[in-house]
Design a protein around this motif. Structure first.
Motif, PDB file in Angstrom:
ATOM      1  N   THR A 206      62.791   2.536 -20.652  1.00  0.00           N
ATOM      2  CA  THR A 206      61.550   2.133 -19.994  1.00  0.00           C
ATOM      3  C   THR A 206      60.699   1.207 -20.854  1.00  0.00           C
ATOM      4  O   THR A 206      60.339   0.115 -20.436  1.00  0.00           O
TER       5      THR A 206
ATOM      6  N   ALA B  92      54.026   1.111  -4.735  1.00  0.00           N
ATOM      7  CA  ALA B  92      55.268   1.240  -5.508  1.00  0.00           C
ATOM      8  C   ALA B  92      55.298   2.566  -6.264  1.00  0.00           C
ATOM      9  O   ALA B  92      56.319   3.265  -6.292  1.00  0.00           O
ATOM     10  N   ARG B  93      54.167   2.937  -6.858  1.00  0.00           N
ATOM     11  CA  ARG B  93      54.138   4.206  -7.599  1.00  0.00           C
ATOM     12  C   ARG B  93      54.209   5.410  -6.660  1.00  0.00           C
ATOM     13  O   ARG B  93      54.769   6.446  -7.025  1.00  0.00           O
TER      14      ARG B  93
ATOM     15  N   LEU C 165      57.916   5.595  -5.891  1.00  0.00           N
ATOM     16  CA  LEU C 165      58.669   6.002  -7.082  1.00  0.00           C
ATOM     17  C   LEU C 165      58.390   7.452  -7.451  1.00  0.00           C
ATOM     18  O   LEU C 165      59.288   8.166  -7.929  1.00  0.00           O
TER      19      LEU C 165
ATOM     20  N   GLY D  28      59.769   1.621 -13.531  1.00  0.00           N
ATOM     21  CA  GLY D  28      59.066   1.018 -12.416  1.00  0.00           C
ATOM     22  C   GLY D  28      57.620   1.472 -12.332  1.00  0.00           C
ATOM     23  O   GLY D  28      56.713   0.664 -12.070  1.00  0.00           O
TER      24      GLY D  28
END
Length: 458
Positions: free
Chosen positions: A93, A125-126, A129, A150
């Protein structure tokens, strides 16, 4: 019979409504209090109040994901295995993020008309995810790490856009430093409230904090579009470039036109402020990882590992809040001297901690680092507002935030690679702080004596 039911139902319904009003009253009162605080001094009319609330939601979601990852990657296995997992986390990451971070700012510069959409996309997006990670968090499978990358990229993208949005939402009666302080304090308060909630959700299962984060970020997606349309306006803006005056002159000579002014073309204060803040941000990343492992093996006297980490986290958070409040009180007075002072004090504290390492000094270093990072960042914002031409100022905030995020990643990588020895760790921290001080302090003090360059656009 109908009349009897009506007579019986009426009082019951009234009683139920009364109980409902009583139960809702504390929440309504708290909501009204929060709204009054975030919308005070013209922040409601300018839209800054909505940004403060959005940032609070962002911070709450981030801390829920952090709790879920920490319970899986860090706390669920013995220390040796945890170091391996965190090293893997860094490799999968953080390392890619070092290469992605320089791209985030320039990429977002190219879509200035879509800042609300960019913030909403980072939130959405979070949310997605977090839901994806909930299936892997219990097992700690490898699919967890790309999703964590991400989340990290989306979080930093939000941070870059937020830095660019704040100047667009300034009320007439609030300076930029104070506005940034209010946004930061909103995030810190939300973090403090969400942390125990996340711990409670974790008791239901390791995936539950991620479910909570999904809901929080989904709400943040909605809030992003509630910001005023003016945040999408790029009228009068240009992109800042990290180029030297000599390089800019050569480019102008070759192409026959003047390039947009960069951060180094507006005086030494901003450049040295970035250098100093980079060292402070490296310390923050370093302490996050190094102390997490050190205190697990060598907890503070009389406390367990989890309690020791909690004490240090509270000290750092309290220091950050105190530094943010101090920055709001100082406003923009002597930002160069403030940055030089906090860097020097942090360096001195770290040297003392290396020489006389102990539980008390660990807490002191965490608190001082929190104060210094908050004061240093707010002072850097003051310098950018003062010295960077208006048409590139928004871009300059975004670029500086990207550089500081990279420094945090580098500091975290150093923290995970060091042996778990307190004296060694504090010595290494003092070394890169000393390098930052040697690079920046003299230039900051010289720039402070000379005063503002009062730049003009060529």
């Amino acid at each position: 019979m109908g009349a009897i039911r009506s007579a019986e139902g009426g009082p019951l319904r009234r009683t139920a409504r009364g109980v409902g009003r009583v139960l809702r009253a504390p929440f309504r009162g708290a909501a009204r209090g929060v709204r009054r605080a975030t919308h005070a001094h013209g922040a409601g009319e300018s839209g800054l109040g909505k940004l403060i609330e959005l940032h609070a939601v962002n911070s709450a979601g981030d801390v829920l994901i952090t709790i879920a990852l920490a319970s899986t990657v860090f706390f669920s296995v013995p220390t040796d295995q945890a170091r391996g997992r965190v090293a893997l986390y860094l490799a999968v990451t953080m390392a890619p993020f070092v290469f992605l971070a320089p791209v985030i700012g320039p990429l977002l510069d190219r879509v200035p008309h879509g800042r609300r959409a960019a913030m909403a996309s980072a939130m959405l997006a979070r949310a997605v995810l977090a839901l994806t990670m909930s299936g892997a968090v219990a097992s700690g499978g490898l699919e967890l790490y790309p999703a964590a990358l991400g989340v990290l990229v989306a979080s930093k993208a939000y941070g870059v856009v937020r830095s660019a949005v704040v100047p667009r939402l300034l009320p007439p009666r609030i300076a930029l430093v104070k506005a940034n302080s209010r946004v930061t304090l909103g995030g810190l308060l939300a973090t403090g409230l969400a942390a125990p909630l996340g711990a409670g959700l974790h008791q239901l299962g390791p995936q539950w904090p991620l479910y909570g984060a999904c809901v929080v970020f989904a709400f943040g997606t909605y809030l992003s579009f509630s910001l005023p349309p003016k945040v999408d306006s790029a009228k009068g803006e240009a992109r800042a470039r990290l180029t030297s005056p000599e390089h800019r002159s050569r480019r102008r000579g070759k192409r026959g036109r003047t390039r947009a002014p960069g951060l180094r073309t507006v005086g030494a204060s901003v450049v040295h402020g970035l250098q100093a803040n980079g060292a402070l941000r490296m310390l923050s990343g370093f302490l996050t990882f190094f102390l997490a492992f050190l205190l697990r093996v060598h907890p503070l006297g009389g406390l367990g590992p989890a309690a020791s980490l909690g004490v240090v986290a509270v000290a750092a958070g309290a220091g950050n809040a105190l530094g943010t409040a101090m920055a709001a009180l100082l406003r923009s007075r002597g930002p160069e001297k403030t940055i030089a002072l906090v860097l020097s004090v942090t360096l001195g504290t770290t040297i003392v901690a290396a020489a006389l390492f102990g539980a008390f000094l660990v807490v002191v270093v965490a608190a001082v680092a929190g104060i210094s990072q908050a004061l240093g960042k707010q002072s850097l914002d003051s310098l950018i507002q003062r010295d960077v031409p208006e048409e590139v100022r928004t871009s300059a905030f975004a670029r500086s935030e990207t550089l500081l995020q990279m420094c945090w990643v580098v500091g975290g990588a150093i923290g995970i690679l060091l042996p778990l020895n307190g004296v060694v760790g504090m010595s290494v921290a003092a070394a890169f702080l000393a390098l930052g001080a040697a690079t920046a302090v003299r230039g900051l003090l010289t720039a402070a004596r000379r005063g503002s360059p009062h730049p003009r656009v060529a």
